[in-house]
Design a protein around this motif. Structure first.
Motif, short mmCIF file in Angstrom:
data_model
loop_
_atom_site.label_atom_id
_atom_site.label_comp_id
_atom_site.label_asym_id
_atom_site.label_seq_id
_atom_site.Cartn_x
_atom_site.Cartn_y
_atom_site.Cartn_z
N THR A 103 0.85 -1.18 0.00
CA THR A 103 0.00 0.00 0.00
C THR A 103 0.89 1.23 0.00
OG1 THR A 103 -1.66 -1.17 1.31
CG2 THR A 103 -1.79 1.23 1.28
N LEU A 104 0.64 2.15 -0.92
CA LEU A 104 1.38 3.40 -0.98
C LEU A 104 1.04 4.24 0.25
CD1 LEU A 104 3.21 5.36 -2.58
CD2 LEU A 104 1.13 6.17 -3.72
N LYS A 105 2.07 4.66 0.97
CA LYS A 105 1.86 5.45 2.19
C LYS A 105 2.14 6.93 2.01
CE LYS A 105 0.41 2.27 4.83
NZ LYS A 105 -1.00 2.28 5.16
N GLU A 149 10.02 0.30 8.61
CA GLU A 149 9.70 -0.89 7.80
C GLU A 149 8.97 -0.53 6.53
OE1 GLU A 149 6.52 0.30 10.34
OE2 GLU A 149 8.40 -0.51 11.04
N GLY A 150 8.96 -1.44 5.60
CA GLY A 150 8.30 -1.23 4.33
C GLY A 150 9.30 -1.20 3.19
N LEU A 151 8.89 -0.56 2.12
CA LEU A 151 9.64 -0.56 0.88
C LEU A 151 9.74 0.85 0.34
CD1 LEU A 151 10.60 -3.00 -0.97
CD2 LEU A 151 8.53 -2.56 -2.28
N SER A 152 10.88 1.20 -0.24
CA SER A 152 11.05 2.48 -0.93
C SER A 152 11.19 2.23 -2.42
CB SER A 152 12.32 3.20 -0.45
OG SER A 152 12.17 3.69 0.84
N VAL A 153 10.56 3.08 -3.21
CA VAL A 153 10.73 3.07 -4.66
C VAL A 153 11.25 4.45 -5.03
CG1 VAL A 153 9.61 2.84 -6.90
CG2 VAL A 153 8.87 1.40 -4.98
N LEU A 154 12.45 4.48 -5.59
CA LEU A 154 13.13 5.73 -5.92
C LEU A 154 13.23 5.84 -7.44
CD1 LEU A 154 14.74 8.10 -4.62
CD2 LEU A 154 16.76 6.64 -4.79
N TYR A 155 12.83 6.98 -7.96
CA TYR A 155 12.85 7.23 -9.40
C TYR A 155 13.75 8.42 -9.68
CZ TYR A 155 11.17 8.84 -13.97
OH TYR A 155 11.09 9.26 -15.27
N ARG A 176 19.17 18.23 -8.91
CA ARG A 176 19.03 16.78 -9.08
C ARG A 176 17.71 16.42 -8.42
NH1 ARG A 176 19.34 12.55 -5.64
NH2 ARG A 176 20.31 10.60 -6.28
N PHE A 177 16.79 15.80 -9.18
CA PHE A 177 15.48 15.45 -8.66
C PHE A 177 15.33 13.94 -8.53
CE2 PHE A 177 14.69 19.54 -10.74
CZ PHE A 177 13.97 20.20 -9.76
N THR A 178 14.72 13.52 -7.45
CA THR A 178 14.28 12.14 -7.30
C THR A 178 12.86 12.14 -6.78
OG1 THR A 178 15.18 11.99 -5.05
CG2 THR A 178 16.57 11.14 -6.83
N PHE A 179 12.11 11.17 -7.24
CA PHE A 179 10.76 10.95 -6.75
C PHE A 179 10.82 9.70 -5.89
CE2 PHE A 179 6.55 9.04 -6.98
CZ PHE A 179 5.74 10.12 -6.67
N ALA A 180 10.51 9.85 -4.60
CA ALA A 180 10.58 8.72 -3.67
C ALA A 180 9.18 8.40 -3.19
CB ALA A 180 11.48 9.07 -2.49
N SER A 181 8.81 7.13 -3.29
CA SER A 181 7.54 6.68 -2.74
C SER A 181 7.80 5.59 -1.72
CB SER A 181 6.59 6.20 -3.85
OG SER A 181 7.15 5.14 -4.60
N PHE A 182 6.98 5.57 -0.69
CA PHE A 182 7.17 4.66 0.43
C PHE A 182 5.92 3.79 0.59
CE2 PHE A 182 9.54 8.55 1.01
CZ PHE A 182 10.81 8.07 1.17
N TRP A 183 6.15 2.50 0.68
CA TRP A 183 5.08 1.49 0.66
C TRP A 183 5.16 0.61 1.89
CZ3 TRP A 183 2.22 1.03 -4.09
CH2 TRP A 183 2.67 1.88 -5.10
N ASP A 184 3.98 0.22 2.41
CA ASP A 184 3.91 -0.75 3.52
C ASP A 184 3.64 -2.13 2.97
OD1 ASP A 184 4.53 0.66 5.76
OD2 ASP A 184 2.45 1.13 6.27
#
Length: 132
Positions: free
Chosen positions: A39-41, A61-67, A124-132
């Motif tokens: 689930t996207l947090k 805890e959880g997962l990171s998705v870095l773009y 420098r740009f990054t898009f970071a999303s954090f997921w449970d």
């Protein structure tokens, strides 16, 4: 006290942007299998400059998705993401900043940005999303 530039995004902002749908395309089949169980947090856009300095950190805890969001980047401009051993004494993996690259990692993994060189574009740009 250090200052960093970033922008938080609501879940609806992220969904409406199409970013999650882009991650779930057929090019990212392995990632799809993981994200479909998560689930996207929260999500943020991080902005760094050559003047910034960073320390190793981790998230809960959880997962990171870095773009990596810059459309153009050259290797000599640095800006890579470094991943550290638990004791923070060794760099165990480095991901060069490659436009469009997606990195997925467990949140407890310590990591840091290497600031870009002064020869690089100002931001420098990054898009970071954090997921449970």
């Amino acid at each position: 006290h250090k200052k960093f530039l970033f922008s938080n995004y609501s879940i609806s902002d992220v969904v409406n942007s199409g970013f999650v749908d882009a991650l779930r395309d057929k090019q990212h089949a392995e990632l799809n299998a993981v994200l479909n169980q998560k689930t996207l947090k929260t999500a943020v856009v991080n902005l760094s400059t050559p003047a910034n300095s960073y320390q190793a950190h981790s998230h809960k805890e959880g997962l990171s998705v870095l773009y990596y969001a810059n459309l153009r980047w050259q290797e000599e401009w640095a800006g890579e993401t470094m991943f550290f051993s638990e004791d923070l004494k060794e760099v165990v993996f480095t991901s060069p900043y490659v436009p469009g690259r997606v990195i997925v990692f467990d949140n407890p993994l310590p990591h840091s940005i290497r600031a870009q060189s002064i020869a690089a574009p100002q931001y420098r740009f990054t898009f970071a999303s954090f997921w449970d």
